[in-house]
Design an enzyme around this catalytic site. Structure first.
Site, PDB file in Angstrom:
ATOM      1  N   THR A  13      63.057 -57.323 -29.758  1.00 11.54           N
ATOM      2  CA  THR A  13      64.296 -58.078 -29.942  1.00 11.54           C
ATOM      3  C   THR A  13      63.969 -59.546 -30.204  1.00 11.54           C
ATOM      4  O   THR A  13      62.973 -60.079 -29.722  1.00 11.54           O
ATOM      5  CB  THR A  13      65.213 -57.958 -28.713  1.00 11.54           C
ATOM      6  OG1 THR A  13      64.632 -58.639 -27.598  1.00 11.54           O
ATOM      7  CG2 THR A  13      65.435 -56.501 -28.351  1.00 11.54           C
ATOM      8  N   GLY A  14      64.815 -60.184 -31.017  1.00 10.90           N
ATOM      9  CA  GLY A  14      64.600 -61.599 -31.340  1.00 10.90           C
ATOM     10  C   GLY A  14      63.255 -61.841 -31.976  1.00 10.90           C
ATOM     11  O   GLY A  14      62.497 -62.723 -31.553  1.00 10.90           O
ATOM     12  N   THR A  16      62.408 -62.488 -35.385  1.00 13.67           N
ATOM     13  CA  THR A  16      62.308 -63.077 -36.721  1.00 13.67           C
ATOM     14  C   THR A  16      61.463 -64.343 -36.751  1.00 13.67           C
ATOM     15  O   THR A  16      61.112 -64.832 -37.824  1.00 13.67           O
ATOM     16  CB  THR A  16      63.712 -63.413 -37.277  1.00 13.67           C
ATOM     17  OG1 THR A  16      64.357 -64.328 -36.392  1.00 13.67           O
ATOM     18  CG2 THR A  16      64.558 -62.147 -37.427  1.00 13.67           C
ATOM     19  N   GLY A  18      58.773 -67.204 -34.024  1.00 15.01           N
ATOM     20  CA  GLY A  18      58.200 -67.566 -32.736  1.00 15.01           C
ATOM     21  C   GLY A  18      57.422 -66.454 -32.063  1.00 15.01           C
ATOM     22  O   GLY A  18      56.699 -65.684 -32.694  1.00 15.01           O
ATOM     23  N   ILE A  19      57.581 -66.360 -30.743  1.00 14.94           N
ATOM     24  CA  ILE A  19      56.855 -65.376 -29.950  1.00 14.94           C
ATOM     25  C   ILE A  19      57.213 -63.961 -30.384  1.00 14.94           C
ATOM     26  O   ILE A  19      56.340 -63.089 -30.501  1.00 14.94           O
ATOM     27  CB  ILE A  19      57.146 -65.575 -28.452  1.00 14.94           C
ATOM     28  CG1 ILE A  19      56.561 -66.906 -27.968  1.00 14.94           C
ATOM     29  CG2 ILE A  19      56.574 -64.426 -27.623  1.00 14.94           C
ATOM     30  CD1 ILE A  19      56.944 -67.277 -26.538  1.00 14.94           C
ATOM     31  N   GLY A  20      58.475 -63.704 -30.630  1.00 20.24           N
ATOM     32  CA  GLY A  20      58.905 -62.368 -31.036  1.00 20.24           C
ATOM     33  C   GLY A  20      58.259 -61.920 -32.332  1.00 20.24           C
ATOM     34  O   GLY A  20      57.829 -60.761 -32.467  1.00 20.24           O
ATOM     35  N   SER A 141      59.059 -66.140 -18.236  1.00 19.84           N
ATOM     36  CA  SER A 141      58.592 -67.511 -18.453  1.00 19.84           C
ATOM     37  C   SER A 141      58.076 -68.089 -17.152  1.00 19.84           C
ATOM     38  O   SER A 141      58.471 -67.656 -16.056  1.00 19.84           O
ATOM     39  CB  SER A 141      59.752 -68.364 -18.978  1.00 19.84           C
ATOM     40  OG  SER A 141      59.468 -69.742 -18.897  1.00 19.84           O
ATOM     41  N   TYR A 154      68.320 -71.723 -17.516  1.00 19.48           N
ATOM     42  CA  TYR A 154      67.287 -70.925 -18.183  1.00 19.48           C
ATOM     43  C   TYR A 154      66.345 -70.319 -17.139  1.00 19.48           C
ATOM     44  O   TYR A 154      66.032 -69.126 -17.175  1.00 19.48           O
ATOM     45  CB  TYR A 154      66.506 -71.808 -19.147  1.00 19.48           C
ATOM     46  CG  TYR A 154      65.306 -71.138 -19.778  1.00 19.48           C
ATOM     47  CD1 TYR A 154      65.469 -70.201 -20.789  1.00 19.48           C
ATOM     48  CD2 TYR A 154      64.010 -71.461 -19.367  1.00 19.48           C
ATOM     49  CE1 TYR A 154      64.361 -69.590 -21.373  1.00 19.48           C
ATOM     50  CE2 TYR A 154      62.905 -70.861 -19.942  1.00 19.48           C
ATOM     51  CZ  TYR A 154      63.084 -69.920 -20.947  1.00 19.48           C
ATOM     52  OH  TYR A 154      61.993 -69.320 -21.514  1.00 19.48           O
TER      53      TYR A 154
END
Length: 264
Positions: A13-14, A16, A18-20, A141, A154
């Protein structure tokens, strides 16, 4: 160490950017049929095209959909009816004075960072258990353990991810399915670059801004630099593999030594 995920379907998921994106690339390179998720179809198709070049894989699936909504969740599950590997990476973050975070913002953070993971696990874990094999990884995180004063909303959601990971690991006990979380430290992504500049100012070069950020805002990092997304991905690919069959219910750290504890 050779990791072969051929024949497995992975949903990140997510993914597109960065980390994903790095995780999706790592899983694709290991041979998994990798499903890319983002809110918009255009960004997902663009990421799939980049992954074909970066990972050298044709086993890619576009799975657009806003997982914070029922309609978006349904679209993703329709595009990917079954998954052997689920990586819950989607999340939002940002700086806010604690006493100025209103109820709507608290709800948004919990909805995106926690409930989307719950929905995805609820959608795919039963099939994994029935088939007797599966991997669920939630990207947490260092903020889950060391709550940052500038974004406690967060931090709270990432602490919640550690709890739900442990809980769902118990739900999958003895099934051949593992459920783990990865505690990612300060990582070099586009969003983090913006975050760093918000804190230290935009007049510095990136190298200078990064050094000031680590020195003034993350001094306990033993790595003393931002982590690259690929370094997070390496751990996720390992946890997604048969080699990690005895690791479940855990919170594994890729934090550059940021969390000053022997255990999380």
């Amino acid at each position: 160490m050779h990791i072969d995920l051929s024949g497995r379907t992975a949903l990140v998921t997510g993914s597109t950017q960065g980390i994903g994106y790095a995780i999706a690339a790592g899983l694709a390179r290991a041979g998994a049929r990798t499903c890319v998720n983002g809110r918009g179809a255009a960004s997902v198709e663009e990421a799939v095209a980049r992954l074909r070049a970066d990972a050298g894989s044709d086993h890619l699936v576009a799975a657009p959909g806003d997982l914070a909504t029922d309609r978006g969740t349904e679209a993703v599950v329709t595009a990917v009816p079954e998954a052997d590997i689920l990586v819950n990476n989607l999340g939002v973050f940002g700086v806010a004075p604690p006493l100025e975070i209103d109820d709507d913002e608290w709800r948004r953070y919990f909805e995106v960072n926690v409930l989307t993971a719950v929905r995805m696990i609820r959608a795919y874990l039963p099939g994994m258990i029935e088939r007797g094999w599966g991997r669920v990884v939630c990207i947490a995180s260092d903020s889950a353990v060391v709550i940052p004063a500038e974004m406690i909303h967060y931090g709270l959601t990432k602490t919640s991810l550690l709890a739900l990971t442990r809980g769902f690991a118990k739900a999958a006990a003895g099934s051949g399915v593992t459920v783990n979380s990865v505690i990612a430290g300060p990582t070099h992504t586009g969003g983090v670059e913006d975050f760093v500049r918000d804190l230290v100012g935009g007049e510095l070069s990136w190298d200078e801004a990064q050094r000031v950020f680590m020195r003034e805002h993350r001094p306990q990092s033993l790595l003393q630099r931002l982590i690259e997304p690929e370094e997070i991905a390496h751990m996720v690919v390992y946890l997604s593999s048969p080699l990690a069959s005895a690791t479940t219910g855990g919170a594994l750290r890729v934090d550059g030594g940021y969390v000053d504890a022997i255990l999380p």
